[in-house]
Every structure is written in structure tokens, then in C-alpha cells.
Design a protein around this motif. Structure first.
Motif, PDB file in Angstrom:
ATOM      1  N   PRO A  44     -25.543 -17.521 -24.734  1.00  0.00           N
ATOM      2  CA  PRO A  44     -25.347 -17.927 -23.342  1.00  0.00           C
ATOM      3  C   PRO A  44     -26.691 -17.944 -22.612  1.00  0.00           C
ATOM      4  CG  PRO A  44     -23.964 -16.025 -23.890  1.00  0.00           C
ATOM      5  CD  PRO A  44     -24.873 -16.258 -25.040  1.00  0.00           C
ATOM      6  N   ILE A  45     -26.794 -18.796 -21.614  1.00  0.00           N
ATOM      7  CA  ILE A  45     -28.011 -18.885 -20.807  1.00  0.00           C
ATOM      8  C   ILE A  45     -27.627 -19.076 -19.350  1.00  0.00           C
ATOM      9  CG2 ILE A  45     -28.272 -21.385 -21.192  1.00  0.00           C
ATOM     10  CD1 ILE A  45     -31.364 -20.869 -21.197  1.00  0.00           C
ATOM     11  N   ARG A  46     -28.427 -18.494 -18.474  1.00  0.00           N
ATOM     12  CA  ARG A  46     -28.263 -18.656 -17.028  1.00  0.00           C
ATOM     13  C   ARG A  46     -29.624 -19.030 -16.486  1.00  0.00           C
ATOM     14  NH1 ARG A  46     -25.356 -17.818 -12.721  1.00  0.00           N
ATOM     15  NH2 ARG A  46     -23.531 -16.978 -13.744  1.00  0.00           N
ATOM     16  N   GLY A  47     -29.648 -20.065 -15.641  1.00  0.00           N
ATOM     17  CA  GLY A  47     -30.915 -20.504 -15.079  1.00  0.00           C
ATOM     18  C   GLY A  47     -30.790 -20.936 -13.636  1.00  0.00           C
ATOM     19  N   SER A  48     -31.913 -20.988 -12.967  1.00  0.00           N
ATOM     20  CA  SER A  48     -31.962 -21.537 -11.618  1.00  0.00           C
ATOM     21  C   SER A  48     -33.147 -22.494 -11.559  1.00  0.00           C
ATOM     22  CB  SER A  48     -32.116 -20.434 -10.568  1.00  0.00           C
ATOM     23  OG  SER A  48     -33.384 -19.824 -10.667  1.00  0.00           O
ATOM     24  N   ILE A  49     -32.970 -23.544 -10.779  1.00  0.00           N
ATOM     25  CA  ILE A  49     -34.045 -24.519 -10.570  1.00  0.00           C
ATOM     26  C   ILE A  49     -34.169 -24.700  -9.068  1.00  0.00           C
ATOM     27  CG2 ILE A  49     -34.857 -26.865 -10.992  1.00  0.00           C
ATOM     28  CD1 ILE A  49     -33.179 -26.872 -13.556  1.00  0.00           C
ATOM     29  N   ARG A  50     -35.407 -24.537  -8.586  1.00  0.00           N
ATOM     30  CA  ARG A  50     -35.632 -24.620  -7.137  1.00  0.00           C
ATOM     31  C   ARG A  50     -36.911 -25.407  -6.861  1.00  0.00           C
ATOM     32  NH1 ARG A  50     -39.591 -20.694  -6.252  1.00  0.00           N
ATOM     33  NH2 ARG A  50     -39.621 -19.081  -7.856  1.00  0.00           N
ATOM     34  N   PRO A  51     -36.955 -26.029  -5.690  1.00  0.00           N
ATOM     35  CA  PRO A  51     -38.168 -26.771  -5.331  1.00  0.00           C
ATOM     36  C   PRO A  51     -39.292 -25.825  -4.926  1.00  0.00           C
ATOM     37  CG  PRO A  51     -36.535 -26.958  -3.587  1.00  0.00           C
ATOM     38  CD  PRO A  51     -35.898 -26.182  -4.701  1.00  0.00           C
ATOM     39  N   ALA A  52     -40.529 -26.282  -5.120  1.00  0.00           N
ATOM     40  CA  ALA A  52     -41.714 -25.554  -4.675  1.00  0.00           C
ATOM     41  C   ALA A  52     -42.648 -26.532  -3.977  1.00  0.00           C
ATOM     42  CB  ALA A  52     -42.428 -24.926  -5.877  1.00  0.00           C
ATOM     43  N   LEU A  53     -43.376 -26.028  -3.011  1.00  0.00           N
ATOM     44  CA  LEU A  53     -44.364 -26.812  -2.259  1.00  0.00           C
ATOM     45  C   LEU A  53     -43.748 -28.088  -1.682  1.00  0.00           C
ATOM     46  CD1 LEU A  53     -47.485 -26.392  -4.571  1.00  0.00           C
ATOM     47  CD2 LEU A  53     -46.817 -25.000  -2.593  1.00  0.00           C
ATOM     48  N   GLY A  54     -42.664 -27.899  -0.949  1.00  0.00           N
ATOM     49  CA  GLY A  54     -42.038 -29.021  -0.260  1.00  0.00           C
ATOM     50  C   GLY A  54     -41.427 -30.056  -1.175  1.00  0.00           C
ATOM     51  N   GLY A  55     -41.066 -29.665  -2.399  1.00  0.00           N
ATOM     52  CA  GLY A  55     -40.443 -30.592  -3.336  1.00  0.00           C
ATOM     53  C   GLY A  55     -41.432 -31.294  -4.251  1.00  0.00           C
ATOM     54  N   PHE A  57     -42.924 -29.906  -6.683  1.00  0.00           N
ATOM     55  CA  PHE A  57     -42.666 -29.347  -8.004  1.00  0.00           C
ATOM     56  C   PHE A  57     -41.288 -28.700  -8.020  1.00  0.00           C
ATOM     57  CE2 PHE A  57     -47.180 -29.204  -7.142  1.00  0.00           C
ATOM     58  CZ  PHE A  57     -47.704 -29.824  -8.253  1.00  0.00           C
ATOM     59  N   MET A  58     -40.794 -28.459  -9.226  1.00  0.00           N
ATOM     60  CA  MET A  58     -39.560 -27.692  -9.414  1.00  0.00           C
ATOM     61  C   MET A  58     -39.908 -26.506 -10.306  1.00  0.00           C
ATOM     62  SD  MET A  58     -37.477 -29.448  -7.602  1.00  0.00           S
ATOM     63  CE  MET A  58     -35.841 -28.842  -7.940  1.00  0.00           C
ATOM     64  N   ILE A  59     -39.277 -25.369 -10.037  1.00  0.00           N
ATOM     65  CA  ILE A  59     -39.460 -24.175 -10.852  1.00  0.00           C
ATOM     66  C   ILE A  59     -38.124 -23.844 -11.495  1.00  0.00           C
ATOM     67  CG2 ILE A  59     -39.991 -21.710 -10.864  1.00  0.00           C
ATOM     68  CD1 ILE A  59     -41.837 -22.265  -8.446  1.00  0.00           C
ATOM     69  N   HIS A  60     -38.129 -23.789 -12.813  1.00  0.00           N
ATOM     70  CA  HIS A  60     -36.936 -23.436 -13.595  1.00  0.00           C
ATOM     71  C   HIS A  60     -37.163 -22.041 -14.168  1.00  0.00           C
ATOM     72  CE1 HIS A  60     -34.569 -24.079 -17.576  1.00  0.00           C
ATOM     73  NE2 HIS A  60     -33.828 -23.435 -16.691  1.00  0.00           N
ATOM     74  N   GLU A  61     -36.314 -21.092 -13.795  1.00  0.00           N
ATOM     75  CA  GLU A  61     -36.354 -19.746 -14.350  1.00  0.00           C
ATOM     76  C   GLU A  61     -35.041 -19.512 -15.076  1.00  0.00           C
ATOM     77  OE1 GLU A  61     -38.745 -16.836 -11.661  1.00  0.00           O
ATOM     78  OE2 GLU A  61     -37.525 -18.120 -10.350  1.00  0.00           O
ATOM     79  N   TYR A  62     -35.110 -18.838 -16.216  1.00  0.00           N
ATOM     80  CA  TYR A  62     -33.891 -18.644 -17.002  1.00  0.00           C
ATOM     81  C   TYR A  62     -33.919 -17.339 -17.778  1.00  0.00           C
ATOM     82  CZ  TYR A  62     -36.880 -20.451 -20.739  1.00  0.00           C
ATOM     83  OH  TYR A  62     -37.905 -20.637 -21.632  1.00  0.00           O
ATOM     84  N   GLU A  63     -32.705 -16.891 -18.148  1.00  0.00           N
ATOM     85  CA  GLU A  63     -32.515 -15.708 -18.988  1.00  0.00           C
ATOM     86  C   GLU A  63     -31.479 -16.038 -20.036  1.00  0.00           C
ATOM     87  OE1 GLU A  63     -31.546 -12.277 -16.657  1.00  0.00           O
ATOM     88  OE2 GLU A  63     -33.471 -12.299 -15.602  1.00  0.00           O
ATOM     89  N   SER A  64     -31.768 -15.637 -21.259  1.00  0.00           N
ATOM     90  CA  SER A  64     -30.860 -15.869 -22.371  1.00  0.00           C
ATOM     91  C   SER A  64     -31.097 -14.767 -23.396  1.00  0.00           C
ATOM     92  CB  SER A  64     -31.120 -17.262 -22.973  1.00  0.00           C
ATOM     93  OG  SER A  64     -30.175 -17.562 -23.975  1.00  0.00           O
TER      94      SER A  64
END
Length: 166
Positions: A44-55, A57-64
């Protein structure tokens, strides 16, 4: 990068618009192949993706997990307007060790990343390639796939994350 170029890229059909659609909380399955054929591991994996620097870039962080051991990772994803290519910087607690995988566009400048990097070769042996794609077949599904590329050899699927919006 002029502000008008960035604004155009944020409009529907633009690369930053496509990246923005990745934002959210995600859950799914991570698969790893060490040899061609069936996956060697599925977790199983859980992740989040959020914008950075006003969009910009995107930052994807995950745990598995891999082999029952916890795994964490982070990816910085961007569209380089001037170079007309995607770029990514990837780190995780299994694959990259203390290195950062820097990837750049691998040919087509499609709506989402298709990037390539090389690793190894520091000991005089030929480096291997690593190609990563991100696909979003529908708004609630996300597929991140990576292929290992032997020196002067074929690609072989190495990892695949199939996410659904949480």
C-alpha cells in the motif's frame, strides 16, 4: 520566464495546468520489479501532491513499504517553460541512497512528465538509465511508472504506483 508565459501555461491545455490537476491526497498500490515478469513486491502507498511557489512546481511526498520495511520519498516536479521540458528531482529512502535523481524530458513534451536520468557509472562501469512517466487517465486516477534501462540495453519496468484520490 515571463509572467505571461507562466499564465499561458496555467490555462487549460497548458503544462502547469496539467500539473495542478495532480494536487491532492492519494492512496493506492506500489509495485516493484527486480526481474521482468511478476512484481517482486506489492505494498500500500499513501501520497500527497501540492503546489509550490505559486504553482510553478509540484511536490509529491509519499510513504509505503518495500519487503515489509517502511519507505518514504519526495519528488519535485516542474515544467521548464524556456527549455520546453519536464524536470524532476527524486529522493527516497530505498532507491536513491544519498543521491538525488535529476531527470529531464525524455522526448515528447506531452501533457504530463516523461523524463529520463542516468545513475551509477561512478566506478567506471557504464551508467544505467531510469525513465519515469506520470499519467492521469481520469481526474481520480494517477499512475507513476519507472523503467530501468540497462547500458546499451532494453527498458524493463521497475516501479509502478497506481493511485486513487483519497
Amino acid at each position: 520566464m515571463g509572467s505571461s508565459a507562466f499564465e499561458a501555461s496555467q490555462a487549460p491545455g497548458g503544462h502547469h495546468h496539467a500539473l495542478a490537476r495532480l494536487a491532492g491526497e492519494w492512496v493506492g498500490v506500489s509495485r516493484v520489479w527486480f526481474e521482468p515478469g511478476a512484481p517482486s513486491d506489492e505494498s500500500p502507498i499513501r501520497g500527497s501532491i501540492r503546489p509550490a511557489l505559486g504553482g510553478r512546481f509540484m511536490i509529491h511526498e509519499y510513504e509505503s513499504a518495500l519487503g515489509g520495511k517502511p519507505l518514504q520519498g519526495m519528488v519535485l516536479i516542474g515544467w521548464h517553460i524556456d527549455a520546453k521540458r519536464y524536470e524532476m528531482a527524486w529522493i527516497d529512502s530505498f532507491h536513491t541512497g544519498s543521491a538525488i535523481l535529476f531527470s529531464t524530458g525524455a522526448g515528447d513534451a506531452g501533457p504530463l512528465p516523461n523524463v529520463l536520468c542516468h545513475y551509477g557509472g561512478h566506478d567506471g562501469t557504464p551508467p544505467w538509465g531510469w525513465r519515469t512517466t506520470i499519467e492521469q487517465p481520469d481526474p481520480d486516477t494517477l499512475v507513476l511508472t519507472a523503467w530501468n534501462i540497462e547500458p546499451d540495453g532494453p527498458e524493463a519496468k521497475a516501479t509502478e504506483i497506481v493511485y486513487r484520490r483519497a
